[in-house]
Every structure is written in structure tokens, then in C-alpha cells.
Write a protein that holds these residues in place. Structure first.
Motif, mmCIF file in Angstrom:
data_model
loop_
_atom_site.group_PDB
_atom_site.id
_atom_site.type_symbol
_atom_site.label_atom_id
_atom_site.label_comp_id
_atom_site.label_asym_id
_atom_site.label_seq_id
_atom_site.Cartn_x
_atom_site.Cartn_y
_atom_site.Cartn_z
ATOM 1 N N LYS A 10 0.821 -1.217 0.000
ATOM 2 C CA LYS A 10 0.000 0.000 0.000
ATOM 3 C C LYS A 10 0.859 1.273 0.000
ATOM 4 O O LYS A 10 2.071 1.222 0.264
ATOM 5 C CB LYS A 10 -0.938 -0.034 1.212
ATOM 6 C CG LYS A 10 -1.943 -1.200 1.173
ATOM 7 C CD LYS A 10 -2.976 -1.055 2.277
ATOM 8 C CE LYS A 10 -3.973 -2.205 2.244
ATOM 9 N NZ LYS A 10 -5.063 -2.010 3.252
ATOM 10 N N TYR A 50 -12.335 -2.493 -4.138
ATOM 11 C CA TYR A 50 -12.889 -2.649 -2.785
ATOM 12 C C TYR A 50 -14.415 -2.580 -2.767
ATOM 13 O O TYR A 50 -15.001 -2.238 -1.737
ATOM 14 C CB TYR A 50 -12.302 -1.579 -1.866
ATOM 15 C CG TYR A 50 -10.885 -1.875 -1.383
ATOM 16 C CD1 TYR A 50 -10.618 -2.994 -0.607
ATOM 17 C CD2 TYR A 50 -9.837 -1.019 -1.671
ATOM 18 C CE1 TYR A 50 -9.338 -3.259 -0.144
ATOM 19 C CE2 TYR A 50 -8.545 -1.276 -1.211
ATOM 20 C CZ TYR A 50 -8.305 -2.403 -0.445
ATOM 21 O OH TYR A 50 -7.046 -2.671 0.026
ATOM 22 N N HIS A 53 -16.711 -3.527 0.098
ATOM 23 C CA HIS A 53 -16.729 -2.689 1.303
ATOM 24 C C HIS A 53 -17.528 -1.402 1.116
ATOM 25 O O HIS A 53 -17.535 -0.539 2.000
ATOM 26 C CB HIS A 53 -15.294 -2.313 1.707
ATOM 27 C CG HIS A 53 -14.452 -3.485 2.131
ATOM 28 N ND1 HIS A 53 -14.840 -4.380 3.111
ATOM 29 C CD2 HIS A 53 -13.237 -3.919 1.708
ATOM 30 C CE1 HIS A 53 -13.900 -5.299 3.270
ATOM 31 N NE2 HIS A 53 -12.923 -5.048 2.422
ATOM 32 N N PHE A 58 -15.855 2.849 6.706
ATOM 33 C CA PHE A 58 -14.474 3.236 6.413
ATOM 34 C C PHE A 58 -14.185 3.321 4.916
ATOM 35 O O PHE A 58 -13.054 3.573 4.521
ATOM 36 C CB PHE A 58 -13.494 2.270 7.093
ATOM 37 C CG PHE A 58 -13.672 0.809 6.729
ATOM 38 C CD1 PHE A 58 -13.146 0.305 5.545
ATOM 39 C CD2 PHE A 58 -14.368 -0.052 7.568
ATOM 40 C CE1 PHE A 58 -13.309 -1.036 5.206
ATOM 41 C CE2 PHE A 58 -14.532 -1.395 7.243
ATOM 42 C CZ PHE A 58 -14.005 -1.884 6.051
ATOM 43 N N LEU A 62 -10.773 4.547 3.054
ATOM 44 C CA LEU A 62 -10.006 3.490 2.398
ATOM 45 C C LEU A 62 -9.659 3.891 0.965
ATOM 46 O O LEU A 62 -8.502 3.802 0.535
ATOM 47 C CB LEU A 62 -10.832 2.196 2.425
ATOM 48 C CG LEU A 62 -10.273 0.988 1.670
ATOM 49 C CD1 LEU A 62 -8.928 0.559 2.233
ATOM 50 C CD2 LEU A 62 -11.272 -0.176 1.722
ATOM 51 N N ARG A 103 2.450 -6.228 9.424
ATOM 52 C CA ARG A 103 1.654 -5.123 9.983
ATOM 53 C C ARG A 103 2.122 -4.737 11.379
ATOM 54 O O ARG A 103 2.126 -3.557 11.729
ATOM 55 C CB ARG A 103 0.168 -5.473 9.936
ATOM 56 C CG ARG A 103 -0.378 -5.371 8.496
ATOM 57 C CD ARG A 103 -1.678 -6.069 8.379
ATOM 58 N NE ARG A 103 -2.361 -5.827 7.102
ATOM 59 C CZ ARG A 103 -3.345 -6.587 6.657
ATOM 60 N NH1 ARG A 103 -3.763 -7.619 7.373
ATOM 61 N NH2 ARG A 103 -3.923 -6.315 5.499
ATOM 62 N N ILE A 110 -4.973 1.069 11.102
ATOM 63 C CA ILE A 110 -5.780 0.091 10.370
ATOM 64 C C ILE A 110 -5.966 0.508 8.912
ATOM 65 O O ILE A 110 -6.125 -0.342 8.032
ATOM 66 C CB ILE A 110 -7.128 -0.172 11.079
ATOM 67 C CG1 ILE A 110 -7.815 -1.423 10.512
ATOM 68 C CG2 ILE A 110 -8.024 1.055 11.010
ATOM 69 C CD1 ILE A 110 -8.957 -1.946 11.350
ATOM 70 N N ASP A 111 -5.944 1.801 8.621
ATOM 71 C CA ASP A 111 -6.052 2.250 7.225
ATOM 72 C C ASP A 111 -4.699 2.113 6.523
ATOM 73 O O ASP A 111 -4.610 1.543 5.443
ATOM 74 C CB ASP A 111 -6.537 3.700 7.159
ATOM 75 C CG ASP A 111 -7.987 3.818 7.591
ATOM 76 O OD1 ASP A 111 -8.824 3.108 7.008
ATOM 77 O OD2 ASP A 111 -8.282 4.584 8.526
ATOM 78 N N ASN A 113 -2.119 0.171 6.662
ATOM 79 C CA ASN A 113 -1.644 -1.084 7.255
ATOM 80 C C ASN A 113 -0.712 -1.873 6.328
ATOM 81 O O ASN A 113 -0.617 -3.096 6.409
ATOM 82 C CB ASN A 113 -2.821 -1.932 7.757
ATOM 83 C CG ASN A 113 -3.729 -2.402 6.643
ATOM 84 O OD1 ASN A 113 -3.616 -1.947 5.502
ATOM 85 N ND2 ASN A 113 -4.630 -3.302 6.957
ATOM 86 N N HIS A 116 -2.190 -5.491 1.518
ATOM 87 C CA HIS A 116 -3.463 -6.181 1.352
ATOM 88 C C HIS A 116 -3.177 -7.582 0.856
ATOM 89 O O HIS A 116 -2.218 -7.788 0.112
ATOM 90 C CB HIS A 116 -4.353 -5.457 0.328
ATOM 91 C CG HIS A 116 -5.522 -6.294 -0.116
ATOM 92 N ND1 HIS A 116 -6.683 -6.372 0.597
ATOM 93 C CD2 HIS A 116 -5.667 -7.144 -1.177
ATOM 94 C CE1 HIS A 116 -7.513 -7.228 -0.010
ATOM 95 N NE2 HIS A 116 -6.914 -7.704 -1.093
HETATM 96 P P1 CMP Z 1 -7.494 -4.620 3.351
HETATM 97 O O1 CMP Z 1 -7.040 -6.006 3.544
HETATM 98 O O2 CMP Z 1 -6.835 -3.841 2.266
HETATM 99 O O3 CMP Z 1 -9.081 -4.612 3.086
HETATM 100 C C1 CMP Z 1 -9.878 -3.497 3.384
HETATM 101 C C2 CMP Z 1 -9.160 -2.456 4.174
HETATM 102 O O4 CMP Z 1 -9.975 -1.529 4.841
HETATM 103 C C3 CMP Z 1 -8.355 -3.109 5.281
HETATM 104 O O5 CMP Z 1 -7.273 -3.810 4.715
HETATM 105 C C4 CMP Z 1 -8.026 -1.909 6.157
HETATM 106 O O6 CMP Z 1 -6.838 -1.254 5.739
HETATM 107 C C5 CMP Z 1 -9.204 -0.966 5.914
HETATM 108 N N1 CMP Z 1 -10.058 -0.815 7.104
HETATM 109 C C6 CMP Z 1 -10.274 0.335 7.767
HETATM 110 N N2 CMP Z 1 -11.099 0.141 8.799
HETATM 111 C C7 CMP Z 1 -11.422 -1.180 8.805
HETATM 112 C C8 CMP Z 1 -12.236 -2.004 9.634
HETATM 113 N N3 CMP Z 1 -12.912 -1.508 10.692
HETATM 114 N N4 CMP Z 1 -12.332 -3.326 9.346
HETATM 115 C C9 CMP Z 1 -11.665 -3.843 8.275
HETATM 116 N N5 CMP Z 1 -10.895 -3.100 7.447
HETATM 117 C C10 CMP Z 1 -10.753 -1.793 7.704
#
Ligand code: CMP
Length: 141
Positions: A10, A50, A53, A58, A62, A103, A110-111, A113, A116
Motif C-alpha cells: 500500500k 474494494y 466494502h 471506512f 479506504l 503489519r 488500520i487504514d 496497514n 493487502h
Molecule cells: P485490506 O485487507 O486492504 O481490506 C480493506 C481495508 O480496509 C483493510 O485492509 C483496512 O486497511 C481498511 N479498514 C479500515 N477500517 C477497517 C475495519 N474496521 N475493518 C476492516 N478493514 C478496515
């Protein structure tokens, strides 16, 4: 069984100059990089990748983050590549990731991170096809 999985380094990790460190971890675990490309995702690409989602709170953050700078996308191949890659990455939230995982060791939030990875065989198939044609994947024993 030998599997393929889609991996993304990322924008945070690319910005910290950690592509090689992350590739080293994949290779040390026996995963082969069989396709790779650097690209700066458009909003449309990030939203499409994505799409599952889209309704999550988020989602906007994201997409904003994933379009903030270049990423490396790669296909990893090897025994149980999907599970192995998830093990190497650690929990989605770096605060919950085990010591020694990407990680835990390299990421902050978490954003942002660092990486992926596909979470299941069907997702892996779709995510690989999102970025690579079959003739761009160089499978090796
Ligand atoms: P990734 O595996 O790229 O898939 C979706 C991404 O959303 C995740 O990694 C995180 O970086 C981001 N994200 C942010 N908030 C959350 C959350 N509460 N749960 C899951 N993913 C999140």
C-alpha cells in the motif's frame, strides 16, 4: 495445494521505501512473485477493487488512502499461498498483529496497514483478474 493470491504493497509502505523489505518476507516464506506492477490507483479502480466494502463506514477513507500514492500489486504463488500470505501480513489492525508480522513490524494504523492480501480462493481469483491478464503471470515451479 499450490495457490495464487493477490497482494498489494500500500501507499504507506511504498512511501517508507519498504517494498524490498516486504518482498523479502514473501520470498523467505517460500512465496514466489509471479507477476508485479507499480501503479497509482484511480478513484474508479480503488472503488472497484474494494466494491465489497462500499457500504462500510471506512470506505471513503479506504479509497482516499489507496489513491494517495503509488502501490505495488503482485501475484504470489506457492503452497497455501493465501493462508501463508495472511499469516505473514498479520491482523488487519496493526495494534492486534502478532510480533514478526508485516503489519506489526512496519504499519501504524488500520487504514495505513502496509499490505493487502486476498482472503479466500474465490476472492484471490477475482482480485488477480482485476489487475493481471493470464499471460502476465509467470508461474514457476
Ligand atoms: P485490506 O485487507 O486492504 O481490506 C480493506 C481495508 O480496509 C483493510 O485492509 C483496512 O486497511 C481498511 N479498514 C479500515 N477500517 C477497517 C475495519 N474496521 N475493518 C476492516 N478493514 C478496515
Amino acid at each position: 495445494a499450490v495457490e495464487r493470491t493477490l497482494s498489494i504493497v500500500k501507499p504507506d509502505a511504498v512511501g517508507r521505501n519498504q517494498i524490498g523489505e516486504i518482498y523479502r518476507r514473501f520470498e523467505s516464506a517460500g512465496l514466489r512473485i509471479v507477476a508485479a506492477r507499480m501503479l497509482h490507483l484511480s478513484r474508479e479502480q480503488a472503488e472497484g477493487f474494494y466494491a465489497v466494502h462500499r457500504e462500510r463506514p471506512f470506505f471513503e477513507a479506504l479509497v482516499g488512502f489507496m489513491t494517495s500514492g503509488p502501490v505495488m500489486v503482485q501475484v504470489l504463488e506457492g503452497e497455501e499461498a493465501i493462508r501463508k500470505n495472511r499469516e505473514i501480513m498479520g491482523a488487519t489492525n496493526p495494534a492486534e498483529a502478532a510480533a514478526g508480522t508485516i503489519r506489526h513490524d512496519l504499519a501504524e494504523t488500520i487504514d495505513a496497514n502496509a499490505v493487502h492480501g486476498s482472503d479466500a480462493p474465490e476472492t484471490a481469483r477475482d482480485e488477480i483478474a482485476f489487475f493481471f491478464r493470464d499471460d502476465e503471470i509467470h508461474s514457476r515451479g
